[in-house]
Design an enzyme around this catalytic site. Structure first.
Site, PDB file in Angstrom:
ATOM      1  N   HIS A 180       0.888  -1.181   0.000  1.00 31.90           N
ATOM      2  CA  HIS A 180       0.000   0.000   0.000  1.00 31.90           C
ATOM      3  C   HIS A 180       0.918   1.220   0.000  1.00 31.90           C
ATOM      4  CE1 HIS A 180      -3.525  -2.471   1.809  1.00 31.90           C
ATOM      5  NE2 HIS A 180      -3.645  -2.365   0.488  1.00 31.90           N
ATOM      6  N   GLU A 216       1.824   3.975   2.759  1.00 35.48           N
ATOM      7  CA  GLU A 216       2.302   3.576   4.082  1.00 35.48           C
ATOM      8  C   GLU A 216       3.822   3.703   4.124  1.00 35.48           C
ATOM      9  OE1 GLU A 216      -1.625   0.697   4.193  1.00 35.48           O
ATOM     10  OE2 GLU A 216       0.317  -0.265   4.373  1.00 35.48           O
ATOM     11  N   ARG A 223      -3.183   4.706  -2.242  1.00 39.11           N
ATOM     12  CA  ARG A 223      -2.963   3.382  -1.602  1.00 39.11           C
ATOM     13  C   ARG A 223      -2.826   2.242  -2.615  1.00 39.11           C
ATOM     14  NH1 ARG A 223      -5.760   0.158   2.729  1.00 39.11           N
ATOM     15  NH2 ARG A 223      -6.807  -1.588   1.760  1.00 39.11           N
ATOM     16  N   HIS A 283       2.700  -3.721   6.463  1.00 37.18           N
ATOM     17  CA  HIS A 283       1.805  -2.585   6.231  1.00 37.18           C
ATOM     18  C   HIS A 283       1.940  -1.607   7.394  1.00 37.18           C
ATOM     19  CE1 HIS A 283      -1.062  -4.578   3.234  1.00 37.18           C
ATOM     20  NE2 HIS A 283      -0.283  -5.562   3.580  1.00 37.18           N
ATOM     21  N   GLU A 336       1.117  -4.648  10.834  1.00 37.42           N
ATOM     22  CA  GLU A 336       0.628  -3.277  10.713  1.00 37.42           C
ATOM     23  C   GLU A 336       1.477  -2.459  11.683  1.00 37.42           C
ATOM     24  OE1 GLU A 336      -1.555  -1.797   8.862  1.00 37.42           O
ATOM     25  OE2 GLU A 336      -2.750  -3.413   7.955  1.00 37.42           O
TER      26      GLU A 336
END
Lengths: 96, 307
Positions: B67, B70, B125, B194, B268
């Protein structure tokens, strides 16, 4: 470069499943052009959404009408982007 | 040189590709650069390979930046690459891993999207592919894999941020990895990174059925998270995708796990302070350092439990 002046990021706290569904209704309103940074997942998990300036008032009114609590996570997205660009430019200048 | 490269700031795609070439030139006996394909807009897709020798060894895959917005993930990927070259002789854990396995690191997994975040829209994204019949651009590359593709947990609307694409692997950025992993055949751990929300996730995302290896994955995630938290106190949660956040179909690690890659994880990374994707550059190194401890745990466990 796209401009994000006046865009705000709201951190929404859905207290229960009903409020979560209300927030998901917002997600379906394409004209608001909402950008969910953290999708509505389940009650108790923060929902972060970037709201373009033209939609800010109506989104806040919607949340307040449904008594869904939120806080302003980022007051103005563009100011953070400007800060980020300045920081990168300063390092690049130093590197040069 | 990569010693004077600045790891505490965000970099453009060209700067990151230049860094890769520098690293390869400085460590030709350890690092090589592989092109696994070209993006929709024709940019090369590069993967760094870290190998101390041997042929067709079992391997570990790490990717960042699928993405594009990020940014702390690509920045962490650069830091990981340098860390491997710095530590592989003196860190016993890493040395044993690299004595037995190769490491593949794809720092910019979505080059078109990343270039677009620098030039046009910092919030971008998805990929930059075009969907016939729609004015909207791009597919969510983390919904485009052939694992529960198109089921609940992704959108069929090309304008949505979680649009799954016309068909599985429609995105060349995804297909390139699929082909590489399939051809290699001995990837034993697959870690896709991510940001943000401080989570360490394992399969499944598209179904609430527990993964056959759930117990082991949960224990490994627990130990990786405690290693991460030990450095700067950053709190992480861990669990399966569907139990920990929400249903997500067509996701990377559901596919890798379905290919028999047992140690499939998604990170994440942090935002400890209300900045979301706009994490200040001052947090790049602390974020990379803490994540590295978790990666080492997963890689160490993998190398000691080859299957």
């Amino acid at each position: 470069n796209e401009n994000f002046v006046g865009h705000q990021v709201l951190r929404i706290s859905a207290a229960d499943e009903a409020q979560l569904q209300k927030v998901k209704e917002l997600e379906d309103l394409e004209h608001l052009k909402l950008d969910f940074w953290r999708d509505p997942a389940r009650a108790g998990i923060p929902i972060d959404v970037r709201v373009p300036f033209p939609s800010v008032q109506s989104v806040k009114a919607f949340l307040e009408y449904h008594d869904i609590s939120y806080e302003i996570m980022i007051e103005d997205v563009q100011s953070l982007l400007d800060e980020e660009k300045q920081q990168m430019a300063a390092f690049q200048a130093r590197a040069l | 040189s990569t010693d004077t490269f600045n790891y505490a700031t965000y970099h453009t795609l060209d700067e990151i590709y230049e860094f890769m070439d520098l690293l390869v030139a400085e460590h030709p006996q350890l690092v090589s650069k592989i092109q696994i394909g070209n993006t929709f807009e024709g940019r090369p897709i590069h993967v760094l390979k870290f190998s101390t020798g041997g042929t067709n060894r079992p391997a570990i895959w790490i990717d960042t930046g699928i993405h594009s917005r990020e940014w702390v993930t690509q920045a962490s990927g650069i830091w990981f690459a340098k860390k491997i070259t710095k530590d592989y002789r003196q860190d016993d854990t890493l040395r044993v891993i690299l004595d037995n396995m190769d490491i593949f690191l794809e720092i910019v997994t979505n080059p078109d999207g990343f270039a677009y975040t620098h030039k046009t829209n910092r919030m971008w994204r998805k990929t930059r592919s075009r969907t016939p019949g729609s004015l909207c651009v791009g597919v969510d590359p983390n919904r485009n894999w052939d694992a529960g593709f198109g089921k609940a947990g992704a959108s069929s609307n090309p304008c949505s941020e979680t649009y799954h694409g016309k068909f599985a692997n429609s995105e060349v950025e995804v297909k390139s990895i699929v082909d590489f992993v399939t051809k290699h055949g001995k990837i034993k751990a697959f870690i896709s990174i991510h940001s943000y929300s401080q989570l360490l996730l394992y399969p499944y995302g598209y179904t609430s059925d527990p993964a056959p290896d759930k117990e082991e994955l949960d224990q490994l995630a627990k130990s990786a998270v405690s290693a991460l938290t030990s450095l700067h106190g950053t709190k992480f949660k861990y669990g399966s995708i569907i139990d920990t956040i929400y249903q997500a179909s067509g996701s990377t690690i559901d596919w890798t796990y379905s290919q028999g890659i047992k140690y499939s994880f998604t990170f994440e990374l942090r935002d400890t302070g209300l900045r979301g994707f706009l994490l200040p550059a001052s947090q790049i190194i602390p974020t990379a350092e803490e994540t590295w401890l978790a990666l080492l745990k997963i890689m160490d466990h993998t190398s000691k439990h080859l299957y």
